[in-house]
Design a protein around this motif. Structure first.
Motif, PDB file in Angstrom:
ATOM      1  N   VAL A   1      11.120   5.554 -10.212  1.00  0.00           N
ATOM      2  CA  VAL A   1      10.452   6.689  -9.779  1.00  0.00           C
ATOM      3  C   VAL A   1      10.825   7.968 -10.005  1.00  0.00           C
ATOM      4  CG1 VAL A   1       9.277   7.823  -7.456  1.00  0.00           C
ATOM      5  CG2 VAL A   1      10.070   5.200  -7.690  1.00  0.00           C
ATOM      6  N   VAL A   2       9.872   8.685 -10.694  1.00  0.00           N
ATOM      7  CA  VAL A   2      10.023  10.122 -11.099  1.00  0.00           C
ATOM      8  C   VAL A   2       9.100  11.072 -10.038  1.00  0.00           C
ATOM      9  CG1 VAL A   2       9.950  12.065 -12.951  1.00  0.00           C
ATOM     10  CG2 VAL A   2      10.578   9.420 -13.383  1.00  0.00           C
ATOM     11  N   PRO A   3       9.771  11.737  -9.088  1.00  0.00           N
ATOM     12  CA  PRO A   3       9.134  12.561  -8.100  1.00  0.00           C
ATOM     13  C   PRO A   3       8.506  13.718  -8.909  1.00  0.00           C
ATOM     14  CG  PRO A   3      11.500  12.747  -7.661  1.00  0.00           C
ATOM     15  CD  PRO A   3      11.299  11.752  -8.913  1.00  0.00           C
TER      16      PRO A   3
ATOM     17  N   ALA B   1      12.210   6.923 -21.458  1.00  0.00           N
ATOM     18  CA  ALA B   1      11.682   7.040 -22.858  1.00  0.00           C
ATOM     19  C   ALA B   1      10.356   5.993 -23.235  1.00  0.00           C
ATOM     20  CB  ALA B   1      12.764   6.845 -23.727  1.00  0.00           C
ATOM     21  N   GLU B   2      10.787   4.846 -22.690  1.00  0.00           N
ATOM     22  CA  GLU B   2       9.692   3.870 -23.000  1.00  0.00           C
ATOM     23  C   GLU B   2       8.298   4.352 -22.500  1.00  0.00           C
ATOM     24  OE1 GLU B   2       9.683   1.114 -24.813  1.00  0.00           O
ATOM     25  OE2 GLU B   2      11.833   0.853 -25.383  1.00  0.00           O
ATOM     26  N   ALA B   3       8.631   4.918 -21.483  1.00  0.00           N
ATOM     27  CA  ALA B   3       7.277   5.536 -20.648  1.00  0.00           C
ATOM     28  C   ALA B   3       6.684   6.911 -20.974  1.00  0.00           C
ATOM     29  CB  ALA B   3       7.479   5.568 -19.127  1.00  0.00           C
ATOM     30  N   GLY B   4       7.291   7.354 -22.177  1.00  0.00           N
ATOM     31  CA  GLY B   4       6.638   8.587 -22.879  1.00  0.00           C
ATOM     32  C   GLY B   4       7.540   9.606 -22.157  1.00  0.00           C
ATOM     33  N   GLY B   5       8.552   9.573 -21.529  1.00  0.00           N
ATOM     34  CA  GLY B   5       9.093  10.748 -21.100  1.00  0.00           C
ATOM     35  C   GLY B   5       8.753  11.394 -19.757  1.00  0.00           C
ATOM     36  N   VAL B   6       9.553  12.258 -19.268  1.00  0.00           N
ATOM     37  CA  VAL B   6       9.220  13.110 -17.901  1.00  0.00           C
ATOM     38  C   VAL B   6       8.216  14.183 -18.294  1.00  0.00           C
ATOM     39  CG1 VAL B   6      10.089  14.246 -15.889  1.00  0.00           C
ATOM     40  CG2 VAL B   6      11.192  12.452 -17.005  1.00  0.00           C
ATOM     41  N   LEU B   7       7.144  14.341 -17.588  1.00  0.00           N
ATOM     42  CA  LEU B   7       6.179  15.329 -17.480  1.00  0.00           C
ATOM     43  C   LEU B   7       6.653  16.708 -17.212  1.00  0.00           C
ATOM     44  CD1 LEU B   7       3.093  13.650 -16.036  1.00  0.00           C
ATOM     45  CD2 LEU B   7       3.525  14.266 -18.477  1.00  0.00           C
ATOM     46  N   GLN B   8       5.907  17.748 -17.628  1.00  0.00           N
ATOM     47  CA  GLN B   8       6.361  18.946 -17.224  1.00  0.00           C
ATOM     48  C   GLN B   8       6.439  19.121 -15.682  1.00  0.00           C
ATOM     49  OE1 GLN B   8       3.899  22.285 -18.564  1.00  0.00           O
ATOM     50  NE2 GLN B   8       5.188  24.042 -17.759  1.00  0.00           N
TER      51      GLN B   8
ATOM     52  N   ILE C   1       7.174   4.476 -12.493  1.00  0.00           N
ATOM     53  CA  ILE C   1       5.923   5.235 -11.865  1.00  0.00           C
ATOM     54  C   ILE C   1       6.216   6.809 -11.431  1.00  0.00           C
ATOM     55  CG2 ILE C   1       4.898   3.352 -10.700  1.00  0.00           C
ATOM     56  CD1 ILE C   1       6.464   4.070  -8.067  1.00  0.00           C
ATOM     57  N   GLY C   2       5.227   7.624 -11.189  1.00  0.00           N
ATOM     58  CA  GLY C   2       5.566   9.078 -10.958  1.00  0.00           C
ATOM     59  C   GLY C   2       5.284  10.033 -12.033  1.00  0.00           C
ATOM     60  N   ASP C   3       5.788  11.000 -12.333  1.00  0.00           N
ATOM     61  CA  ASP C   3       5.290  11.944 -13.188  1.00  0.00           C
ATOM     62  C   ASP C   3       5.887  11.870 -14.633  1.00  0.00           C
ATOM     63  OD1 ASP C   3       4.478  14.854 -11.943  1.00  0.00           O
ATOM     64  OD2 ASP C   3       4.964  13.208 -10.541  1.00  0.00           O
TER      65      ASP C   3
ATOM     66  N   LYS D   1       4.802  21.313  -9.509  1.00  0.00           N
ATOM     67  CA  LYS D   1       3.692  20.288  -9.106  1.00  0.00           C
ATOM     68  C   LYS D   1       3.280  20.670  -7.649  1.00  0.00           C
ATOM     69  CE  LYS D   1       2.378  15.597  -8.780  1.00  0.00           C
ATOM     70  NZ  LYS D   1       2.666  13.891  -9.116  1.00  0.00           N
ATOM     71  N   LYS D   2       4.296  20.885  -7.008  1.00  0.00           N
ATOM     72  CA  LYS D   2       3.766  21.295  -5.447  1.00  0.00           C
ATOM     73  C   LYS D   2       2.737  22.652  -5.474  1.00  0.00           C
ATOM     74  CE  LYS D   2       7.799  19.565  -3.516  1.00  0.00           C
ATOM     75  NZ  LYS D   2       9.240  19.683  -2.776  1.00  0.00           N
TER      76      LYS D   2
END
Length: 289
Positions: A259-261, A206-213, A184-186, A266-267
């Motif tokens: 969890v990827v905060p 990686a299975e979740a598509g990687g971390v967003l910007q 979950i998360g970004d 983003k803030k």
């Protein structure tokens, strides 16, 4: 007198003929020199033959020296194959550990094999929600939920021992369906997924598509349920793992939540998206529209 003169002339002629013959015949020294020269020619031929005979040996040595290069290449190839085999063995061991310690549950698919007894073997058994599977000679079934494949095999062996002499039973996990984890998360595709093999945190991301910007790779953490029932966070610096500065050694357990905060970008983005509606609403009273 005449007879003496005749004998003298014959003697002179004979001496003249002898001197001429002696002058034309080679001397002993000349014969020796010729003999030495004739002997030197075969010696030179023999020396050349010996040199020619030595040359293949030298060439053989050179060929031996050249053969050292393939030997070194073969040794390097063997070392490379050994390293590759050790890496493969380590990877296989990691994933095999997942299946040998896997606790069966609903939606898992197993196969039971009884050596030499095909009619008592069964494949493609999908474990129902009750956790109990039925087998030949065991009409009431066996409860398998929460047990490993080895434990289930031992239970079946004990039950079959009443009907078969020294039964050899093996149980294999064909498809894992009860283990789940969530990311979950970004990330690109957050959600719950099946754990069909042993996964590290970076592999799960990686299975979740990687971390967003907007995700913070340095502050990723795993929420894991403790024996008390509480969730405890385990920090993971994905950024350091991607840079090769930290090992990717944390593997997920069933029920883990990755969890990827969000990061500072983003803030600011959240603050701006909150402020813009307020600004637009304020402009209505200031005549901005």
């Amino acid at each position: 007198m005449k007879k003496l003169l005749t004998q003298t002339m014959v003697l002179v002629i004979a001496l003249a003929i002898g001197v001429s013959t002696f002058a034309q015949s080679p001397t002993t020294a000349t014969r020796q020199r010729r003999t030495s020269a004739d002997a030197a020619q075969p010696a030179a031929s023999d020396q050349k033959a010996a040199t020619d005979a030595v040359t293949p040996i030298d060439q053989g040595d050179k060929s031996k020296d050249k053969s050292k290069v393939p030997d070194a290449a073969a040794a390097d190839a063997q070392t490379s194959r050994t390293d590759q085999a050790s890496d493969e063995a380590a990877i296989v061991q990691n994933y095999n550990n997942f299946f040998t310690t896997y606790q069966l549950g609903p939606e898992d698919v197993i196969s039971v094999t009884v050596f030499g007894q095909d009619r008592y073997s069964k494949s493609g058994i999908k474990i129902p929600p009750s956790g109990r599977v039925s087998l030949a000679l065991i009409p009431d079934g066996i409860f398998v939920s929460g047990k490993t494949v080895d434990q289930v095999a031992e239970l079946i062996k004990k039950r079959y021992d009443e009907y078969i002499i020294d039964p050899q039973v093996s149980v294999s996990l064909d498809q894992a369906g009860s283990y789940r984890y969530s990311v979950i998360g970004d990330v690109t595709q957050p959600g719950i997924r099946l754990m069909t093999r042993r996964l590290s945190v970076s592999e799960a991301i990686a299975e979740a598509g990687g971390v967003l910007q907007t995700g913070d790779k340095k502050k990723v953490f795993v929420l894991r349920k403790q024996k008390t029932g509480n969730l405890a966070p385990i920090p993971v610096n994905i950024s350091a793992i991607y840079k090769g500065q930290a090992p990717d050694s944390l593997y997920l357990l069933p029920g883990d939540q990755v969890v990827v905060p969000g990061n500072s970008f983003k803030k600011w983005q959240t603050a701006l998206s909150t402020f813009l509606p307020v600004l637009s609403f304020a402009r209505l009273f200031t005549g901005g529209f």
